[in-house]
Design an enzyme around this catalytic site. Structure first.
Site, PDB file in Angstrom:
ATOM      1  N   SER A 301       0.812  -1.207   0.000  1.00  0.00           N
ATOM      2  CA  SER A 301       0.000   0.000   0.000  1.00  0.00           C
ATOM      3  C   SER A 301       0.855   1.271   0.000  1.00  0.00           C
ATOM      4  CB  SER A 301      -0.956  -0.044   1.193  1.00  0.00           C
ATOM      5  OG  SER A 301      -1.941   0.953   1.100  1.00  0.00           O
ATOM      6  N   ASP A 312       9.979   5.122 -10.273  1.00  0.00           N
ATOM      7  CA  ASP A 312       9.522   5.650 -11.561  1.00  0.00           C
ATOM      8  C   ASP A 312      10.174   6.987 -11.902  1.00  0.00           C
ATOM      9  OD1 ASP A 312       7.975   3.429 -11.676  1.00  0.00           O
ATOM     10  OD2 ASP A 312       6.043   4.465 -11.786  1.00  0.00           O
ATOM     11  N   LYS A 326      -0.578  -4.190  -3.342  1.00  0.00           N
ATOM     12  CA  LYS A 326      -1.880  -3.624  -2.964  1.00  0.00           C
ATOM     13  C   LYS A 326      -2.002  -2.236  -3.585  1.00  0.00           C
ATOM     14  CE  LYS A 326      -4.811  -2.169   0.892  1.00  0.00           C
ATOM     15  NZ  LYS A 326      -4.984  -0.786   0.412  1.00  0.00           N
TER      16      LYS A 326
END
Length: 579
Positions: A301, A312, A326
């Site tokens: 999460s 990224d 998740k």
């Protein structure tokens, strides 16, 4: 009667006939029509109608409150694995874990041999103020016996926690005292830290372990960064292993400290949830400092939001094992009776456009929960080649490095789980809790001597001379675990290390425990090596990604076409409970 009078009573006759018709029709519908109430034809009202029918007509008396309590979790389980119902008795406890504090007596305890054993006292807390000490055993609460086989963590928490300013009277057995000691404690606010350790690994690089993302995490991080920077820190290891998440905004504020302005951190959207984006605002205190993030299969999460944003944006290196997966956002909704639900309202996406939610079948939560075991059995924890990446879910970082959605964050550097020294004998003594029991009893018997050592290094040096392994083997034998010399010899170093770690935790607390175990933690040591070699900042791949393919992917992302729906470590410290 004249025709005139007859016409005058006609409306009244018609009205009476209609009413009688309705009453007779309702009677026959109820008793002979199978209870096909009109309200049931509207699906949104079916549940209410069903409950009314059961309450009014079921053959036996039904506890409707209990029926609703049992039904709510089952309804939400049909949606997805993370929409949940929280009963009123549990909601306050669930919320307090992330809110930063709760009201209690200020101790950490473990239940051993049907008795509450106090592991440590919260500094400045109510228990410390009245003179309670680590090693005390709580045997009475409010003058009633509070020991026995029915004593559980849940019962202890419900009893010892309470409203701020309320009193609780504890009867305590202390090893150095013959008589029972009595303490009247006024409950107060107890801080719940979410950063368990922050220290310098060497002269240049600091280590910060974040256990969850709570209300105070960002402030705790700023304090940790300030302390380590003051000591000359030039780069950070952020450890998110086994961090199951928490508040999304806590994660995004934490990421903001490391990203330059206008870098996308995360975005989320759902059927009734308009696309929401969060960008770095350029005020971060560590935008240029080298960074390594540690994750494993227990990182979920908000941890994945943090790791995904760093990966990224090519801001740091991710090390460890594939994360939990998740990618669903829950909205807390509380009911007037004190209960609540956590309803999934959106999916979140990392800056490259990937949703890292692993696949699930609605209503089949068992298969979802068994995914860890399946990963373990397929060798994913031990071999990078065993991890099956979804090539249909390929995305690219800013530098063109390929990353994948559809099932967790894959680290840039994989570090396998170390099972060196693990044997069936060691598994048995660990699973039966014998290591924990022995460590606590040893600590308790030798507390006066062990108090002489204030650092993990000093205490470790002392423990190395105490021949703990032989003492433990005899102890385990007395507990019914047969001595198996060859297996014991094979497990000796691992057993020894975990005995030392448990005793260090009992005496010096969690940060010193973490310092000690990190010295032999392969993932932490790899992270330090990456920092020391100046390799924390990712580089563009040697073979550039085709620009046309990149443009095509960006178009697909904009259109939404790419969106889809431990055994992790052999030994884990058995966390104490706070109250």
């Amino acid at each position: 009667m004249s025709n005139k009078n007859t016409f005058r009573f006609t409306p009244l006759i018609i009205a009476v006939s209609v009413v009688l018709g309705i009453l007779i029709g309702t009677f026959y519908a109820k008793h002979y029509g199978g209870n096909k109430l009109g309200i049931i034809n509207a699906s949104s009202n079916k549940l209410n109608a069903l409950l009314h029918v059961i309450e009014n007509q079921y053959v036996d008396t039904v506890d409707m409150t209990e029926l609703v309590e049992k039904t709510m979790p089952q309804i939400l389980a049909e949606l997805d694995p993370h929409s949940t119902y929280i009963p009123a008795k549990d909601l306050a406890e669930v919320n307090s874990e992330l809110e930063g504090s709760f009201s209690g007596v200020g101790i950490q305890f473990t239940i051993l041999q049907d008795t509450i054993h106090v592991n440590s006292i919260v500094p400045g807390g109510p228990a410390e103020k009245v003179g309670m000490l680590a090693g005390d055993r709580i045997v009475t609460v409010d003058d009633s016996l509070f020991v026995g086989k029915d004593l559980t963590n849940e019962r202890a928490l419900r009893t010892l926690k309470g409203p701020k300013g309320s009193e609780v009277r504890l009867g305590v057995k202390r090893a150095t005292e013959k008589e029972l000691l009595h303490f009247t404690i006024v409950r107060g606010d107890i801080p719940q830290n979410t950063i368990d350790a922050a220290y310098m690994m060497d002269n240049d690089y600091g280590y910060i372990q974040v256990s969850k993302f709570g209300r105070t995490t960002h402030v705790e991080l700023l304090n940790a960064i300030a302390q380590l920077t003051h000591k000359g820190c030039k780069g950070f290891i952020i450890d998110l292993r086994d961090n199951t998440g928490g508040y999304m905004d806590a994660a995004t504020r934490m990421v903001n400290e490391f990203l330059p302005a206008n870098k996308l951190i995360v975005y989320a959207e759902g059927r009734k949830y308009p696309r929401w984006e969060d960008y770095a605002d350029g005020t971060g205190s560590c935008q240029q400092m080298p960074l390594v993030v540690l994750i494993n299969e227990g990182s979920a999460s908000a941890s994945e939001i943090f790791a995904g944003a760093i990966q990224d944006n090519d801001r740091g290196t991710i090390i460890g094992r594939r994360s939990f997966g998740k990618g669903l956002v829950q909205q807390p909704i509380d009911f007037s009776d004190g209960s609540g639900i956590r309803l999934t309202i959106a999916r979140y996406y990392t800056p490259s456009g990937r949703c890292i939610q692993r696949p699930y079948d609605s209503g089949d939560n068992m298969a979802y929960e068994m995914d860890w075991l399946h990963r373990y059995e397929h060798g994913e924890f031990f071999s990078e080649d065993s991890i099956k990446l979804n090539k249909d879910e390929q995305f690219f970082t800013g530098l063109g490095r390929p990353v994948y959605g559809g099932g967790g964050i894959m680290p840039d550097i994989f570090v396998p789980q170390d099972t060196t020294g693990v044997t069936s004998w060691l598994i048995e003594v660990n699973n039966k809790g014998i290591i924990l029991q022995y460590s606590f009893e040893y600590t308790d018997k030798n507390r006066a001597k062990l108090n002489e050592y204030t650092t993990a290094e000093a205490l470790h040096a002392y423990l190395q001379k105490q021949n703990l392994v032989q003492q433990f083997v005899r102890y385990a034998d007395q507990k019914g675990v047969k001595r198996r010399n060859l297996l014991i010899q094979k497990s000796r170093k691992l057993l020894e290390r975990n005995l030392y770690a448990s005793i260090i935790y009992n005496m010096l607390g969690r940060e010193e425990y973490i310092r000690f175990v990190n010295q032999s933690d392969a993932t932490v040591q790899k992270a330090l090596d990456v920092l020391q070699k100046g390799e924390a900042f990712p580089k563009a791949p040697e073979t550039p990604v085709n620009a046309e393919e990149n443009d095509a992917d960006e178009d697909r992302i904009a259109q939404g076409d790419l969106f889809t729906e431990d055994p992790s470590q052999f030994f884990r410290l058995a966390r104490t409970t706070s109250c």
